[in-house]
Design a protein around this motif. Sequence first.
Motif, short mmCIF file in Angstrom:
data_model
loop_
_atom_site.label_atom_id
_atom_site.label_comp_id
_atom_site.label_asym_id
_atom_site.label_seq_id
_atom_site.Cartn_x
_atom_site.Cartn_y
_atom_site.Cartn_z
N GLU A 33 -39.95 27.70 -5.39
CA GLU A 33 -40.77 27.06 -6.42
C GLU A 33 -39.84 26.29 -7.34
O GLU A 33 -39.06 26.87 -8.10
CB GLU A 33 -41.53 28.12 -7.22
CG GLU A 33 -42.43 27.55 -8.30
CD GLU A 33 -43.76 27.06 -7.77
OE1 GLU A 33 -44.28 26.08 -8.33
OE2 GLU A 33 -44.27 27.65 -6.79
N LEU A 34 -39.87 24.95 -7.25
CA LEU A 34 -39.00 24.14 -8.08
C LEU A 34 -39.50 24.12 -9.53
O LEU A 34 -40.71 24.12 -9.78
CB LEU A 34 -38.93 22.70 -7.55
CG LEU A 34 -38.23 22.50 -6.21
CD1 LEU A 34 -38.21 21.02 -5.85
CD2 LEU A 34 -36.81 23.06 -6.23
N LYS B 149 -36.42 30.15 7.70
CA LYS B 149 -37.31 29.02 7.49
C LYS B 149 -37.56 28.85 5.99
O LYS B 149 -37.98 29.79 5.32
CB LYS B 149 -38.64 29.22 8.22
CG LYS B 149 -39.55 28.01 8.15
CD LYS B 149 -40.80 28.20 9.00
CE LYS B 149 -41.68 26.95 8.96
NZ LYS B 149 -42.89 27.11 9.79
N ILE B 150 -37.27 27.65 5.46
CA ILE B 150 -37.42 27.37 4.03
C ILE B 150 -38.54 26.35 3.81
O ILE B 150 -38.60 25.33 4.50
CB ILE B 150 -36.11 26.82 3.42
CG1 ILE B 150 -35.02 27.89 3.49
CG2 ILE B 150 -36.32 26.40 1.97
CD1 ILE B 150 -33.70 27.44 2.90
N SER B 151 -39.42 26.64 2.86
CA SER B 151 -40.43 25.69 2.42
C SER B 151 -40.35 25.56 0.91
O SER B 151 -39.87 26.47 0.22
CB SER B 151 -41.83 26.14 2.87
OG SER B 151 -42.12 27.43 2.36
N ARG C 282 -29.21 22.92 -0.52
CA ARG C 282 -29.46 22.23 -1.80
C ARG C 282 -30.82 21.57 -1.72
O ARG C 282 -31.12 20.84 -0.77
CB ARG C 282 -28.36 21.19 -2.04
CG ARG C 282 -28.37 20.55 -3.41
CD ARG C 282 -27.05 19.83 -3.63
NE ARG C 282 -27.01 19.12 -4.89
CZ ARG C 282 -27.15 17.81 -5.04
NH1 ARG C 282 -27.32 17.06 -3.95
NH2 ARG C 282 -27.10 17.25 -6.21
N ILE C 283 -31.67 21.84 -2.71
CA ILE C 283 -33.02 21.30 -2.72
C ILE C 283 -33.17 20.35 -3.90
O ILE C 283 -32.95 20.74 -5.05
CB ILE C 283 -34.07 22.42 -2.78
CG1 ILE C 283 -33.84 23.43 -1.65
CG2 ILE C 283 -35.48 21.85 -2.70
CD1 ILE C 283 -34.71 24.65 -1.72
N PHE D 174 -37.16 17.39 -11.24
CA PHE D 174 -37.11 18.84 -11.10
C PHE D 174 -35.65 19.30 -11.07
O PHE D 174 -34.75 18.53 -10.69
CB PHE D 174 -37.82 19.30 -9.83
CG PHE D 174 -39.31 19.13 -9.88
CD1 PHE D 174 -40.14 20.21 -10.16
CD2 PHE D 174 -39.89 17.89 -9.67
CE1 PHE D 174 -41.52 20.05 -10.21
CE2 PHE D 174 -41.26 17.72 -9.73
CZ PHE D 174 -42.08 18.81 -10.01
N LEU D 175 -35.42 20.55 -11.46
CA LEU D 175 -34.07 21.10 -11.42
C LEU D 175 -33.66 21.32 -9.97
O LEU D 175 -34.43 21.82 -9.15
CB LEU D 175 -34.01 22.42 -12.19
CG LEU D 175 -34.33 22.36 -13.69
CD1 LEU D 175 -34.28 23.76 -14.30
CD2 LEU D 175 -33.37 21.43 -14.41
N THR D 176 -32.43 20.95 -9.65
CA THR D 176 -31.90 21.13 -8.30
C THR D 176 -31.63 22.61 -8.04
O THR D 176 -31.08 23.31 -8.89
CB THR D 176 -30.60 20.32 -8.13
OG1 THR D 176 -30.90 18.93 -8.27
CG2 THR D 176 -29.98 20.56 -6.77
#
Length: 219
Positions: free
Chosen positions: A89-90, A26-28, A60-61, A66-68
């Motif tokens: 944390e972006l 699970k990714i947040s 890929r976020i 913000f940096l990818t």
Amino acid sequence: MKKILPLVAFLLISFAGPIFADERLKISVSEQDAVIFVDGKPSGSSAEIKIDKGSCVAVRIVKIGFLTENLSFCDKKSAATIPKSLYVELKRDDSYDASLKIDFANNDIDVRTTKPEVDAWRLMNQIITSQFDIIEITDKETGYLRTAWAVQTFKGNTIRTRIVVKLGGTDPLYYKIKLISEQSGEPGTSPKADERFQEWDRVLRKYEGVVNEIQNRLK
């Protein structure tokens, strides 16, 4: 007969080996409106990912400003352990913060002037050289000027900027000016690597006023 069945079951399990379940992660993300792409497919700002045994998943976020983040998770013997949950944390994109969106970036802008051609050409050169260190090509006879690329590297991006001037017409006298702004999407890119750059709809703040200055002073 009752003794044979348990023995058969034991033998089947032994030969088949242990049963492994697929991994789930699970990714947040710190930014609520960021978009998570799983193997190229968007899944919103949070995602529960199933990783099949023996396979990998690319994550890929993305969020503007913000940096990818590019991540990969593999459910293989040699791969790192997959956590049950991950909080990302972006980080701010410093090239975005050092720039602004300008409509005329990478577009020809007509600049008309009532000044004599010699005076207009000299004044335009003075304005451009106050912003760009190197003029790559200049030809007063044809009214063509091009600066060398001015390059600035950021944490996750390389920006190259130049100005191109073309004579649009002589009656009335006007020039076509293009402020070219391009990005590579990675730091430390050589300005000569044309194939790694693409047009950027933003301009570094240090160059935002150069076209307006030419327009105002050539009137």
